[in-house]
Each structure stands twice: as C-alpha cells, then as structure tokens.
Design a protein around this motif. Structure first.
Motif, PDB file in Angstrom:
ATOM      1  N   ARG A  30       0.839  -1.210   0.000  1.00 44.03           N
ATOM      2  CA  ARG A  30       0.000   0.000   0.000  1.00 44.03           C
ATOM      3  C   ARG A  30       0.874   1.261   0.000  1.00 44.03           C
ATOM      4  N   ALA A  31       1.961   1.249   0.761  1.00 45.85           N
ATOM      5  CA  ALA A  31       2.852   2.412   0.806  1.00 45.85           C
ATOM      6  C   ALA A  31       3.499   2.636  -0.563  1.00 45.85           C
ATOM      7  N   PHE A  32       3.955   1.579  -1.205  1.00 44.71           N
ATOM      8  CA  PHE A  32       4.558   1.714  -2.535  1.00 44.71           C
ATOM      9  C   PHE A  32       3.535   2.231  -3.545  1.00 44.71           C
ATOM     10  N   ARG A  33       2.318   1.731  -3.476  1.00 47.83           N
ATOM     11  CA  ARG A  33       1.271   2.193  -4.415  1.00 47.83           C
ATOM     12  C   ARG A  33       0.962   3.677  -4.187  1.00 47.83           C
ATOM     13  N   ALA A  34       0.947   4.122  -2.927  1.00 48.03           N
ATOM     14  CA  ALA A  34       0.711   5.539  -2.639  1.00 48.03           C
ATOM     15  C   ALA A  34       1.847   6.393  -3.188  1.00 48.03           C
ATOM     16  N   VAL A  35       3.073   5.925  -3.026  1.00 46.68           N
ATOM     17  CA  VAL A  35       4.229   6.638  -3.577  1.00 46.68           C
ATOM     18  C   VAL A  35       4.137   6.679  -5.100  1.00 46.68           C
ATOM     19  N   SER A  36       3.758   5.562  -5.703  1.00 47.18           N
ATOM     20  CA  SER A  36       3.642   5.500  -7.154  1.00 47.18           C
ATOM     21  C   SER A  36       2.592   6.481  -7.665  1.00 47.18           C
ATOM     22  N   ALA A  37       1.454   6.558  -6.991  1.00 47.64           N
ATOM     23  CA  ALA A  37       0.393   7.485  -7.397  1.00 47.64           C
ATOM     24  C   ALA A  37       0.846   8.936  -7.245  1.00 47.64           C
ATOM     25  N   ALA A  38       1.532   9.258  -6.151  1.00 45.17           N
ATOM     26  CA  ALA A  38       2.026  10.622  -5.948  1.00 45.17           C
ATOM     27  C   ALA A  38       3.058  10.994  -7.009  1.00 45.17           C
ATOM     28  N   LEU A  39       3.909  10.060  -7.328  1.00 46.13           N
ATOM     29  CA  LEU A  39       4.924  10.291  -8.353  1.00 46.13           C
ATOM     30  C   LEU A  39       4.266  10.500  -9.715  1.00 46.13           C
ATOM     31  N   ALA A  40       3.307   9.652 -10.061  1.00 46.33           N
ATOM     32  CA  ALA A  40       2.615   9.776 -11.346  1.00 46.33           C
ATOM     33  C   ALA A  40       1.967  11.151 -11.488  1.00 46.33           C
ATOM     34  N   ALA A  41       1.360  11.638 -10.404  1.00 47.91           N
ATOM     35  CA  ALA A  41       0.693  12.936 -10.443  1.00 47.91           C
ATOM     36  C   ALA A  41       1.685  14.092 -10.581  1.00 47.91           C
TER      37      ALA A  41
END
Length: 175
Positions: free
Chosen positions: A117-128
């Motif tokens: 979940r932490a990696f997915r949150a980081v991935s979403a923030a990075l994508a944005a």
C-alpha cells in the motif's frame, strides 16, 4: 518492440527515474537503462522492513555506473512519505533535466500488505507529479525461488521497458 539487430536500443539524453532501483529487477533495470544511454535517477526506497540502507545502496550503484562511464544520480525516499516522491521530479529536473519516465518496482507478491500500500501511494504521488508527456510504469516482480530472483517474465519486461522507451524517444525525435 523487441530489438533483434546487433545494436541495443538507445535512450541518449532521456531522464528515467527508477524507484527501488538498488536491488533485484529495479537494479537490473537501472543498469540496462543507463547502458542504453539514459540518465538514471536511482531511487533507493527506504522503509522499516528494509534490512539495509537505501541511500547508501543508491550511491554505490551510481558510483559503479558512473565509473563505467554511464550517468546515474542517487536519490532516496522514505516509502511511507508519498510527499517525498511527489518532490522527486522537481528535484531531478533541477539537478539534470525534466523526467521523461518513471518506473516504480513494487514489492514482491509475498510482501506485507502495508508495504505494498505504501509503494502504491508513492507511485500514485509520483505519477501525479510527472511533467506532461512523461511515462509512468509500475511492475510487481514475479516470485522466484533460489538465488536468482529475476524470472524469465521479469527479464522480458525489462527488455520491453527499454525497447518501449527507445521507441517513444525515436518517435519524439522524428516529429
């Protein structure tokens, strides 16, 4: 698009950010991208379950790549802080140039749910936070037994990322 000729695809001048680039397929991807001419932002992903120092690992990989005449820049984020990931594209643009692509290597399938979940949150923030037109790629490595944890599927994916970025670069320069 798989390269079948004798020369590997070229990524000269592209800036590619790779999160969790210090071990496993992330490290192999960072090495391949750098060898193809990309400037790689090697991002060590620090988190409580990690048994080593992500920042040191990123620095050592970058030193090895730079010693080989390749370009790589070390970064580290705390995977529990998506805001750090959101700041990375701006920091990399200030250090080198705007990011053309970001790759996030997610934890293996047997990792704790909280870490995923932490990696997915980081991935979403990075994508944005990526500049317009930059590619965002995620990969969960296959679970493999034994000392070589990179599977045939992972190796195929590594080739497809390099080939795909090279195709994008070729299209951009032909416009």
């Amino acid at each position: 698009m798989l390269q079948t000729g004798s020369s590997p695809p070229r990524l000269d001048g592209l800036i590619v950010l790779v999160v969790d680039a210090t071990t496993g397929i992330g490290r192999e991807l960072a090495t391949r991208l750098s060898a193809a001419g990309a400037i790689v932002a090697v991002v060590g992903a620090g988190h409580p379950d990690r048994g080593d120092d992500a920042a040191t690992n990123a620095a050592f990989l970058c030193k090895a790549l730079n010693d080989a005449g390749l370009l790589a820049l070390p970064y580290r984020i705390d995977i529990r802080d998506p805001a750090e990931a959101a700041r990375l594209p701006g920091q990399i643009a200030a250090d080198a140039a705007p990011v053309n692509a970001a790759v996030v290597v997610l934890p293996a399938p047997d990792a704790p749910g909280e870490l995923l979940r932490a990696f997915r949150a980081v991935s979403a923030a990075l994508a944005a936070a990526l500049p317009p037109g930059a590619r965002h790629i995620e990969r969960t490595p296959a679970a493999a037994a034994g000392p070589d944890t990179t599977t045939a599927g992972d190796r195929g994916w590594l080739r497809s990322v390099v080939d795909g970025l090279a195709a994008d670069a070729a299209r951009a320069t032909s416009r």
